[in-house]
Design an enzyme around this catalytic site. Structure first.
Site: not given
Ligand code: NAD
Length: 358
Positions: A251, A191, A223, A247, A141
């Site tokens: 959620d 990852k 994942d 992020d 970001y």
């Protein structure tokens, strides 16, 4: 006297923030703590009024305050602005960066009487108590962004993902310190099978782990983590991860608590903490008195806990929310058979009333 900068922002931000202020005022009356609230513009509202989504006065106010209460920013009205003026990129990200708020804490709390509100089965949810620690000022970001035209008529877009050892170390240590105060389990999510920054992340966590022999450390690919959060969320105590993974995972984790309208957050690490719900400005329900203000109210509890070290007062807010739910009141996002629907304002009034009754 605690000075609180109040940044309602856009969409439902202007509806939910006043309800959190009511809760803080009720806590003040009960406990003798004194708060001052000074409002400033941020996001699309600030752009409309001043031409910039993060005016200097807003940043100055934040720097001079003891804590910041933020609603949410953004909305379709500002989606077509040049990227640096868009509320998300032009206000929230620089605010976090300027105030060095590198750690975002998102407790996934389950209120027992909301177990039915989740889309997951009760037996999967019972006992879930997770703290997600998300890195907040690095990664994709904040990386350089660019576009170039290609000879075939198309375009190439690039976002740079980078992390330094220092950036990883400080968030991981903060997560370990938090784990020490909880069930002493830390799951680092990356990852590392594909991404170089994740390999540095994992190496750094492995090194720091030797300083925390009392905490059990595990590593998990992002994942797999997204799957495990739904399959068996009880396995997690503290999750630490980089900005974008955090992020997305938070959620997802919000649905464990029934609604994204329940998930509070604290951004810390700098001189002044920032407290905001985990959700956005929800343009689809803005201005209808439908938004759930509890994530913001619970963020005010985190402010009392983390910025002001007032555990007892933080618990007053959490108990008052529990009482509201025990009495069967729900905003539309959580309503189910046998419960009573309340609007945003009425929910805030009830929580403040419950604090007074404690
Ligand atoms: P969102 O979180 O605003 O909404 C997603 C869904 O959840 C919507 O259906 C919404 O109605 C619902 N929802 C969210 N908060 C709720 C609440 N308190 N009570 C009841 N329902 C709630 O995400 P989005 O729709 O992807 O984004 C809308 C805008 O918000 C965009 O401009 C986005 O960039 C911005 N955004 C801002 C923040 C922030 O301010 N921190 C975070 C995420 C998104």
């Amino acid at each position: 006297m605690y000075r609180i900068a109040v940044l309602p922002g856009d969409g439902i931000g202007v509806e939910i923030v006043p309800e959190a202020i009511k809760a803080l005022k009720a806590v003040g009356e009960k406990s003798g703590l004194e708060f001052t609230f000074t409002e400033a513009l941020i996001g699309g509202a600030a752009y409309d009024a001043t031409g910039h989504p993060l005016p200097t006065e807003t940043l100055d106010l934040c720097r001079q305050s003891d804590a910041i209460l933020l609603g949410a920013i953004g909305g379709p009205k500002w989606d077509e602005l040049p990227v640096h003026l868009r509320p998300e990129v032009g206000s929230l990200l620089p605010l976090r960066k300027e105030l060095a708020l590198f750690a975002n804490l998102r407790p996934v709390m389950l209120f027992p009487n909301l177990l039915h509100a989740s889309t997951l089965k009760r037996e999967v949810l019972e006992g879930v108590d997770i703290l997600v620690v998300r890195e907040l000022t690095g990664g994709l970001y904040f990386g350089e962004k660019s576009r170039e035209k290609l000879a075939d008529g198309g375009e190439k877009a690039t976002d740079i993902l980078s992390y330094t050892t220092h950036e990883i170390e400080r968030i991981v240590r903060l997560a370990y310190d938090a784990a020490r105060k909880r069930r002493k389990q830390l799951c680092s999510v990356d990852k590392a099978n594909v991404i170089e920054t994740s390999r540095l992340w994992r190496e750094t966590v492995t090194k720091i782990a030797t300083d925390y022999p009392d905490v059990e450390t595990t590593h998990m690919y992002v994942d797999n983590c997204s799957m495990q959060l739904i399959r068996n969320p009880r396995q997690f105590d503290v999750i630490v991860t980089e900005n974008m993974f955090g992020d997305i995972l938070t959620d997802e984790a919000s649905m464990l608590s029934g609604s994204i309208g329940m998930l509070a957050s604290a951004s810390i690490g700098g001189e002044v903490g920032l407290y905001e719900p985990s959700h956005g400005s929800a343009p689809d329900i803005a201005g209808q008195n439908k938004a759930n203000p509890l994530a913001t109210i619970l963020s005010a509890a985190l402010m009392l806990r983390y910025s002001f070290d007032r555990e007892q007062e933080a618990q007053m807010i959490e108990k008052a929310v529990q009482m509201l739910l025990d009495d069967g009141y729900r905003t539309p996002d959580l309503v189910e058979a046998g419960t009573k629907v309340l609007g945003t304002v009425e929910t805030g009034d009830m929580v403040a009333g419950n604090i007074a009754r404690l």
